[in-house]
Design a protein around this motif. Structure first.
Motif, mmCIF file in Angstrom:
data_model
loop_
_atom_site.group_PDB
_atom_site.id
_atom_site.type_symbol
_atom_site.label_atom_id
_atom_site.label_comp_id
_atom_site.label_asym_id
_atom_site.label_seq_id
_atom_site.Cartn_x
_atom_site.Cartn_y
_atom_site.Cartn_z
ATOM 1 N N LEU A 15 -5.666 12.962 -18.271
ATOM 2 C CA LEU A 15 -6.312 12.313 -17.140
ATOM 3 C C LEU A 15 -6.778 13.374 -16.144
ATOM 4 O O LEU A 15 -6.077 14.375 -15.942
ATOM 5 C CB LEU A 15 -5.341 11.353 -16.448
ATOM 6 C CG LEU A 15 -4.826 10.187 -17.283
ATOM 7 C CD1 LEU A 15 -3.804 9.379 -16.490
ATOM 8 C CD2 LEU A 15 -5.963 9.299 -17.722
ATOM 9 N N PRO A 16 -7.928 13.177 -15.497
ATOM 10 C CA PRO A 16 -8.413 14.187 -14.558
ATOM 11 C C PRO A 16 -7.621 14.249 -13.247
ATOM 12 O O PRO A 16 -7.721 15.222 -12.514
ATOM 13 C CB PRO A 16 -9.860 13.764 -14.294
ATOM 14 C CG PRO A 16 -9.918 12.322 -14.645
ATOM 15 C CD PRO A 16 -8.883 12.101 -15.700
ATOM 16 N N ASP A 17 -6.816 13.240 -12.977
ATOM 17 C CA ASP A 17 -6.005 13.211 -11.755
ATOM 18 C C ASP A 17 -4.609 13.747 -12.069
ATOM 19 O O ASP A 17 -3.839 13.105 -12.789
ATOM 20 C CB ASP A 17 -5.928 11.777 -11.247
ATOM 21 C CG ASP A 17 -5.076 11.607 -10.004
ATOM 22 O OD1 ASP A 17 -4.489 12.599 -9.532
ATOM 23 O OD2 ASP A 17 -4.984 10.476 -9.513
ATOM 24 N N PRO A 18 -4.231 14.930 -11.534
ATOM 25 C CA PRO A 18 -2.919 15.516 -11.860
ATOM 26 C C PRO A 18 -1.736 14.618 -11.502
ATOM 27 O O PRO A 18 -0.760 14.562 -12.244
ATOM 28 C CB PRO A 18 -2.880 16.811 -11.048
ATOM 29 C CG PRO A 18 -4.305 17.131 -10.763
ATOM 30 C CD PRO A 18 -5.024 15.810 -10.684
ATOM 31 N N ALA A 19 -1.821 13.893 -10.395
ATOM 32 C CA ALA A 19 -0.720 13.008 -10.002
ATOM 33 C C ALA A 19 -0.572 11.862 -11.003
ATOM 34 O O ALA A 19 0.542 11.527 -11.420
ATOM 35 C CB ALA A 19 -0.947 12.456 -8.601
ATOM 36 N N ALA A 20 -1.681 11.265 -11.409
ATOM 37 C CA ALA A 20 -1.642 10.178 -12.396
ATOM 38 C C ALA A 20 -1.173 10.710 -13.748
ATOM 39 O O ALA A 20 -0.437 10.028 -14.467
ATOM 40 C CB ALA A 20 -3.018 9.525 -12.526
ATOM 41 N N GLU A 21 -1.577 11.913 -14.092
ATOM 42 C CA GLU A 21 -1.163 12.522 -15.366
ATOM 43 C C GLU A 21 0.355 12.686 -15.428
ATOM 44 O O GLU A 21 0.974 12.445 -16.457
ATOM 45 C CB GLU A 21 -1.854 13.879 -15.535
ATOM 46 C CG GLU A 21 -1.494 14.634 -16.780
ATOM 47 C CD GLU A 21 -2.008 13.998 -18.060
ATOM 48 O OE1 GLU A 21 -1.433 14.315 -19.113
ATOM 49 O OE2 GLU A 21 -2.949 13.190 -18.023
ATOM 50 N N ARG A 23 2.595 10.847 -13.852
ATOM 51 C CA ARG A 23 3.269 9.542 -13.814
ATOM 52 C C ARG A 23 3.135 8.732 -15.097
ATOM 53 O O ARG A 23 3.963 7.885 -15.363
ATOM 54 C CB ARG A 23 2.701 8.685 -12.668
ATOM 55 C CG ARG A 23 3.110 9.125 -11.299
ATOM 56 C CD ARG A 23 2.716 8.084 -10.276
ATOM 57 N NE ARG A 23 1.331 7.657 -10.378
ATOM 58 C CZ ARG A 23 0.294 8.203 -9.735
ATOM 59 N NH1 ARG A 23 0.486 9.235 -8.943
ATOM 60 N NH2 ARG A 23 -0.927 7.735 -9.889
ATOM 61 N N ARG A 24 2.117 8.971 -15.851
ATOM 62 C CA ARG A 24 1.859 8.082 -16.978
ATOM 63 C C ARG A 24 2.822 8.303 -18.142
ATOM 64 O O ARG A 24 3.409 9.375 -18.301
ATOM 65 C CB ARG A 24 0.434 8.205 -17.458
ATOM 66 C CG ARG A 24 0.182 9.438 -18.277
ATOM 67 C CD ARG A 24 -1.238 9.419 -18.729
ATOM 68 N NE ARG A 24 -1.527 10.588 -19.515
ATOM 69 C CZ ARG A 24 -2.373 10.585 -20.503
ATOM 70 N NH1 ARG A 24 -3.018 9.493 -20.808
ATOM 71 N NH2 ARG A 24 -2.599 11.679 -21.176
ATOM 72 N N GLU A 25 2.938 7.274 -18.942
ATOM 73 C CA GLU A 25 3.830 7.316 -20.107
ATOM 74 C C GLU A 25 3.038 7.740 -21.338
ATOM 75 O O GLU A 25 1.979 7.189 -21.618
ATOM 76 C CB GLU A 25 4.435 5.933 -20.347
ATOM 77 C CG GLU A 25 5.338 5.885 -21.540
ATOM 78 C CD GLU A 25 5.855 4.485 -21.821
ATOM 79 O OE1 GLU A 25 6.284 4.252 -22.954
ATOM 80 O OE2 GLU A 25 5.806 3.646 -20.915
ATOM 81 N N ARG A 26 3.548 8.720 -22.027
ATOM 82 C CA ARG A 26 2.934 9.147 -23.285
ATOM 83 C C ARG A 26 3.652 8.481 -24.442
ATOM 84 O O ARG A 26 4.868 8.314 -24.415
ATOM 85 C CB ARG A 26 3.055 10.659 -23.449
ATOM 86 C CG ARG A 26 2.169 11.439 -22.537
ATOM 87 C CD ARG A 26 1.004 11.992 -23.336
ATOM 88 N NE ARG A 26 0.016 12.557 -22.455
ATOM 89 C CZ ARG A 26 -0.238 13.841 -22.366
ATOM 90 N NH1 ARG A 26 0.434 14.693 -23.091
ATOM 91 N NH2 ARG A 26 -1.174 14.270 -21.560
ATOM 92 N N ILE A 27 2.896 8.148 -25.450
ATOM 93 C CA ILE A 27 3.468 7.603 -26.677
ATOM 94 C C ILE A 27 3.356 8.711 -27.722
ATOM 95 O O ILE A 27 2.254 9.087 -28.120
ATOM 96 C CB ILE A 27 2.706 6.343 -27.142
ATOM 97 C CG1 ILE A 27 2.710 5.289 -26.036
ATOM 98 C CG2 ILE A 27 3.313 5.804 -28.426
ATOM 99 C CD1 ILE A 27 1.757 4.139 -26.281
ATOM 100 N N VAL A 28 4.478 9.256 -28.121
ATOM 101 C CA VAL A 28 4.488 10.371 -29.059
ATOM 102 C C VAL A 28 4.575 9.826 -30.486
ATOM 103 O O VAL A 28 5.473 9.053 -30.815
ATOM 104 C CB VAL A 28 5.677 11.315 -28.784
ATOM 105 C CG1 VAL A 28 5.712 12.442 -29.798
ATOM 106 C CG2 VAL A 28 5.581 11.855 -27.369
ATOM 107 N N LEU A 29 3.625 10.234 -31.317
ATOM 108 C CA LEU A 29 3.610 9.824 -32.721
ATOM 109 C C LEU A 29 4.319 10.889 -33.548
ATOM 110 O O LEU A 29 4.024 12.077 -33.425
ATOM 111 C CB LEU A 29 2.175 9.666 -33.218
ATOM 112 C CG LEU A 29 1.362 8.574 -32.540
ATOM 113 C CD1 LEU A 29 -0.083 8.622 -33.015
ATOM 114 C CD2 LEU A 29 1.968 7.215 -32.807
ATOM 115 N N LEU A 30 5.231 10.476 -34.380
ATOM 116 C CA LEU A 30 5.964 11.394 -35.247
ATOM 117 C C LEU A 30 5.344 11.389 -36.633
ATOM 118 O O LEU A 30 4.718 10.428 -37.047
ATOM 119 C CB LEU A 30 7.430 10.982 -35.318
ATOM 120 C CG LEU A 30 8.153 10.898 -33.974
ATOM 121 C CD1 LEU A 30 9.559 10.359 -34.170
ATOM 122 C CD2 LEU A 30 8.175 12.246 -33.289
ATOM 123 N N GLY A 31 5.529 12.453 -37.368
ATOM 124 C CA GLY A 31 5.045 12.535 -38.742
ATOM 125 C C GLY A 31 3.605 12.993 -38.825
ATOM 126 O O GLY A 31 2.960 13.311 -37.832
#
Length: 78
Positions: A15-21, A23-31
């Motif tokens: 995201l271009p907004d460092p504060a929003a980046e 705070r947001r939740e990442r979904i990590v894909l395995l494999g």
């Protein structure tokens, strides 16, 4: 997006907004990503999908309408 795999891929886009980046939740894909030359049975994305269930491993999902969009997922929006 309605498919959980698509949501996970989009969560990797910065995201271009460092504060929003921060705070947001990442979904990590395995494999590893599925092979286009030898896709797995059922839903092509089930090996890496965080919402995959038994039906995803055996039955290919059909397109269905979910939130005014077509999605090939047994559990869209979950």
């Amino acid at each position: 997006p309605q498919h959980p795999y698509t949501r996970a891929l989009l969560s990797a886009v910065p995201l271009p907004d460092p504060a929003a980046e921060r705070r947001r939740e990442r979904i990590v894909l395995l494999g590893d990503p599925p092979s286009p030359a030898a896709p797995p049975p059922g839903c092509t994305f089930h090996p890496r999908c965080p919402k995959a269930r038994d039906i995803c491993r055996t039955e290919r999902p059909l397109l269905q309408l979910a939130a005014s969009r077509e999605v090939a997922c047994h559990f869209p929006g979950d």
